[in-house]
Design an enzyme around this catalytic site. Structure first.
Site, short mmCIF file in Angstrom:
data_model
loop_
_atom_site.label_atom_id
_atom_site.label_comp_id
_atom_site.label_asym_id
_atom_site.label_seq_id
_atom_site.Cartn_x
_atom_site.Cartn_y
_atom_site.Cartn_z
N HIS A 60 -14.23 -2.32 -10.17
CA HIS A 60 -14.25 -1.05 -9.43
C HIS A 60 -13.62 0.05 -10.28
CE1 HIS A 60 -10.25 -2.59 -8.69
NE2 HIS A 60 -9.88 -1.53 -8.00
N HIS A 62 -11.05 2.01 -10.26
CA HIS A 62 -9.65 2.40 -10.25
C HIS A 62 -9.14 2.34 -11.69
CE1 HIS A 62 -8.69 1.59 -5.71
NE2 HIS A 62 -9.27 2.76 -5.94
N ASP A 64 -6.57 1.33 -13.22
CA ASP A 64 -5.98 0.11 -13.80
C ASP A 64 -7.04 -0.94 -14.15
OD1 ASP A 64 -6.20 -0.04 -10.93
OD2 ASP A 64 -4.95 -1.84 -10.93
N HIS A 65 -8.31 -0.64 -13.85
CA HIS A 65 -9.39 -1.59 -14.19
C HIS A 65 -10.40 -1.01 -15.19
CE1 HIS A 65 -8.30 -4.49 -10.93
NE2 HIS A 65 -7.64 -3.41 -10.56
N HIS A 137 -12.20 -3.78 -0.73
CA HIS A 137 -11.15 -2.97 -1.34
C HIS A 137 -11.47 -1.51 -1.00
CE1 HIS A 137 -7.89 -2.24 -4.08
NE2 HIS A 137 -8.61 -1.61 -4.97
N ASP A 208 -9.88 -6.51 -7.25
CA ASP A 208 -8.97 -6.15 -6.16
C ASP A 208 -9.68 -6.37 -4.83
OD1 ASP A 208 -7.31 -5.35 -8.16
OD2 ASP A 208 -7.17 -3.25 -7.55
ZN LIG Z 1 -5.98 -2.79 -9.32
ZN LIG Z 2 -8.05 -1.10 -6.98
#
Ligand SMILES: [Zn+2]
Ligand SMILES: [Zn+2]
Length: 301
Positions: A60, A62, A64-65, A137, A208
């Site tokens: 996804h 976000h 952090d990914h 998520h 997530d």
């Molecule tokens: Zn994450």
């Molecule tokens: Zn996330």
């Protein structure tokens, strides 16, 4: 086939955990699940190389990914990668890559980006396929499974000889599962000389997600399930609010899917010692480990 954890932190990286990324090394190829910031640096540490056939599956959008994608493309360009890179992920991925490429300049090698619009098989090649299922998520988020095809069973030359099959092309056909006819009009079935095919290996990666039935189905009978466990059980409400799972919830998914081994990842920075997560998960699913950056797990045939 080997799993290398490149980043195992929750949204906030820590001194020992970088943002989410998991590499699977399968013969010469690298299959990457998520690409959090710093992925290319840890690929260097893990000696994975940047010129191999590589496919990246993003769960996804976000940070952090995905924030490792610009750096990964940059490093690959600097190293004069020539081979195509394939990136899969949710809608919006193309726009994200275009946005940073317009500033940094596009990659110096062919880049193919596929936006996933529905679950099921999103990539397949002769040795394996990758399946996607919708995670639960914020926004569009995909869980993935790498599923190998069945491997042909063992061929028994002694049995073939005893049945009068001469060594040569007929052996090959029997090995490939074909029944053959001999000169004397007698036929020999493949199953008489070849063991039944062996199931290939399977790895599932949740990304997530709140606990969801979709991941149970996706991960069914997997050798390994890599599931997020951002919080411990005392923060169940927070997990539900933020679209994450607790340690026990991840373990319940592993138990329901009857996987071989559960690896917890996406560990919140509030757990410098993830012992509490491990304890809680093990009560539900004993064969659990907490992933650490640069941890390697071999999956034998
Ligand atoms: Zn994450
Ligand atoms: Zn996330």
């Amino acid at each position: 086939m080997k799993i290398v954890f490149l980043g195992t932190s929750g949204s906030m990286p820590t001194p020992s955990r970088g943002s989410s990324a998991v590499a699977v090394r399968r013969s010469r190829e690298i299959i990457l699940f998520d690409c959090g910031e710093g992925t290319q640096q840890r690929m260097v540490a893990a000696r994975l190389g940047f010129r191999r056939p590589t496919r990246v599956f993003i769960s996804h959008l976000h940070g952090d990914h995905i924030l490792g994608l610009p750096g990964l493309l940059e490093t690959m360009t600097l190293l004069r990668r020539e081979r195509s890179l394939y990136v899969y992920g949710p809608r919006g991925l193309i726009e994200f890559i275009k946005a940073f490429s317009s500033v940094l300049g596009g990659p110096g090698f062919p880049l193919e980006v596929h936006e996933i619009v529905e679950g099921g098989t999103v990539f397949s090649c002769p040795g394996y396929r990758v399946e996607a299922a919708r995670a639960d998520h914020e926004g569009e988020c995909w869980s993935y499974a790498l599923v190998e095809g069945p491997r042909p069973g063992k061929f028994h030359p002694d049995r073939a000889r005893a049945l009068g099959v001469p060594e040569g092309p007929l052996w090959k056909r029997l090995q490939q599962g074909e029944d053959v006819e001999l000169n004397n009009a007698r036929s020999v079935r493949s199953s008489e000389v070849v063991d039944p095919p062996k199931q290939g290996r399977k790895i599932a990666y949740s990304g997530d997600t709140r606990p969801t039935e979709a991941v149970v189905r996706l991960a069914e009978d997997a050798d390994i399930l890599i599931h997020e466990a951002t919080f411990d059980d005392s923060l169940g409400e927070r997990a539900a609010e933020d679209g994450h799972s607790t340690a026990s919830q991840a373990a319940e998914i592993a138990a329901a899917a009857k996987v071989g081994l559960l690896l917890l990842t996406h560990i919140s920075s509030r757990y410098p010692d993830p012992g509490v997560l491990l304890e809680q998960a093990k009560l539900v699913f004993p064969n659990t480990k907490v992933a650490e950056d640069l941890m390697e797990i071999e999956i034998p045939l």
